[in-house]
Enzyme design. Structure first.
Site, PDB file in Angstrom:
ATOM      1  N   HIS A  18      50.791  31.075  37.617  1.00 46.36           N
ATOM      2  CA  HIS A  18      49.345  31.878  37.495  1.00 46.36           C
ATOM      3  C   HIS A  18      48.316  30.879  38.833  1.00 46.36           C
ATOM      4  CE1 HIS A  18      46.955  33.094  34.503  1.00 46.36           C
ATOM      5  NE2 HIS A  18      46.004  32.360  34.930  1.00 46.36           N
ATOM      6  N   GLU A  19      48.246  29.605  38.155  1.00 43.83           N
ATOM      7  CA  GLU A  19      47.616  28.495  38.646  1.00 43.83           C
ATOM      8  C   GLU A  19      47.272  28.182  40.186  1.00 43.83           C
ATOM      9  OE1 GLU A  19      44.672  27.576  37.106  1.00 43.83           O
ATOM     10  OE2 GLU A  19      45.394  28.074  35.180  1.00 43.83           O
TER      11      GLU A  19
ATOM     12  N   HIS B 283      45.560  31.823  40.954  1.00 36.94           N
ATOM     13  CA  HIS B 283      43.889  31.932  41.555  1.00 36.94           C
ATOM     14  C   HIS B 283      43.602  30.440  42.634  1.00 36.94           C
ATOM     15  CE1 HIS B 283      42.622  32.808  37.636  1.00 36.94           C
ATOM     16  NE2 HIS B 283      43.804  31.575  36.692  1.00 36.94           N
TER      17      HIS B 283
END
Length: 370
Positions: free
Chosen positions: A66-67, A70
């Site tokens: 998820h990170e 980003h």
């Protein structure tokens, strides 16, 4: 960046904060002692522990992915990313600057929940394939749990409270409509604090209503969201206030230097023990060539101090900055790195030194004047 370095992925340094171990073992205990024993009752304790370990590790791999999503999109938008840290409440990508327009903010924020949904779909597909292949419930229960938790992660992150992804999406929309980043950040921060108080309230209701540990977790998460919202707004205001402040206004001018050929014994006796500093710029032929700190000397045996010079142990290629650079950029460079010092050069001449301490003192004075 603090914590234990695990390695790098796509050029991003990955670290785990020490608080991460708390949440790791709490999730492991929850899965191995509660969730999976209910799902696969016929399995033994050893199998439940193995399922818990696999589920916990893959959950944090999902958070990391998820990170990473980003971070990769931020880099594509020319926003430098120093790395990612996993900590007690999830993960955080460390960017060196904020998005410069609402479109970038929207895309960078939106890719996180999208990545979680894609990951959920992959685990859901893995669970379906496992059942079709006749694999046991030990495998499918872990896959189903990871599909569920990633959907929950995506939904939670879409809540309109800053600094959650949903709060950043909301901020981007308000920013686009009002063309006022501070107003957009203030509105999104209010949403984050409201969300935090709501979670705390629901947690208290659940806790006193017999919900047990689930309510306690909601209280902790609500407290974190509220605190993070306030902290993020303060950081944003600080960055904006530093936009018009030049390095020369904060730096320590004409810093004391030491020559590269000075022995370590003389450095300790004449500078460290009788001076006010723990680190000094190193010069050779009047040109700055490095930095030396007391910690570097401590690593050298004392009986070698008379024979070793500052130039032997200094950190070469020091980071430099112009006195006319704005402090908002310097703030990003300082980041969370402890002990970093930037040499301020003007026409190749050392005119100052800027540290996090200089920045902290300026902030304290600015707050007293408000």
């Amino acid at each position: 960046m603090r914590g234990i370095r695990l390695g790098s992925v796509f050029g991003l340094e990955i670290r785990i904060d020490y608080s991460w171990f708390i949440i790791f073992f709490l999730i492991l205990w929850t899965l191995a002692g509660g969730v999976f024993p209910q799902e696969v009752q016929e399995a033994g304790t050893g199998v439940h522990v193995a399922m818990g370990v696999a589920g916990t590790i893959l959950f944090f791999v999902s958070l990391l992915a998820h990170e990473i999503s980003h971070s990769l999109v931020a880099q594509r938008r020319d926003i430098p990313v120093e790395g990612i840290t996993l900590f007690i409440f999830g993960g955080m990508a460390h960017t060196r600057m904020e998005a410069e327009d609402p479109g970038d903010e929207f895309v960078i924020a939106g890719v996180g929940p999208l990545a979680s949904l894609v990951i959920a779909g992959l685990f859901g597909l893995a669970g379906w394939a496992g059942r079709a292949a006749g694999l046991g419930p030990e495998y499918t229960a872990v896959a189903d749990y990871l599909a569920y938790i990633n959907v929950a992660l995506a939904v939670f992150n879409l809540l309109p409270g800053f600094p959650l992804d949903g709060g950043r999406l909301f901020r981007a929309a308000v920013w686009k409509l009002t063309d006022d980043l501070r107003k957009a950040t203030r509105w999104a921060t209010t949403g984050g604090k409201t969300l935090g108080y709501a979670l705390i309230g629901f947690g208290l209701l659940q806790l006193f209503g017999g919900g047990g540990g689930g309510g306690l977790w909601l209280i902790f998460i609500g407290w974190f969201v509220r605190t993070a919202a306030e902290s993020s707004f303060r950081q944003h205001v600080l960055r904006q206030s530093l936009e018009d402040v030049a390095v020369r206004e904060l730096m320590t001018p004409d810093p004391e230097t030491v020559p590269a050929d000075l022995s370590l014994q003389e450095f300790v006796d004449d500078r460290v023990m009788s001076g006010a500093h723990r680190a000094y710029p190193v010069v050779q032929d009047s040109a700055p060539v490095g930095m030396i700190a007391l910690d570097q000397v401590k690593d050298i045996p004392r009986d070698h101090w008379p024979d070793r010079t500052v130039g032997d142990v200094m950190t070469g290629d020091p980071e430099t900055v112009s006195p006319d650079a704005n402090m908002a950029d310097v703030l990003e460079r300082l980041g969370g790195r402890e002990g970093i010092r930037l040499l301020v050069l003007e026409d190749g001449e050392l005119v100052g030194l800027v540290t996090r301490g200089d920045l902290t003192r300026w902030i304290e004075r600015a707050e007293l004047l408000q």
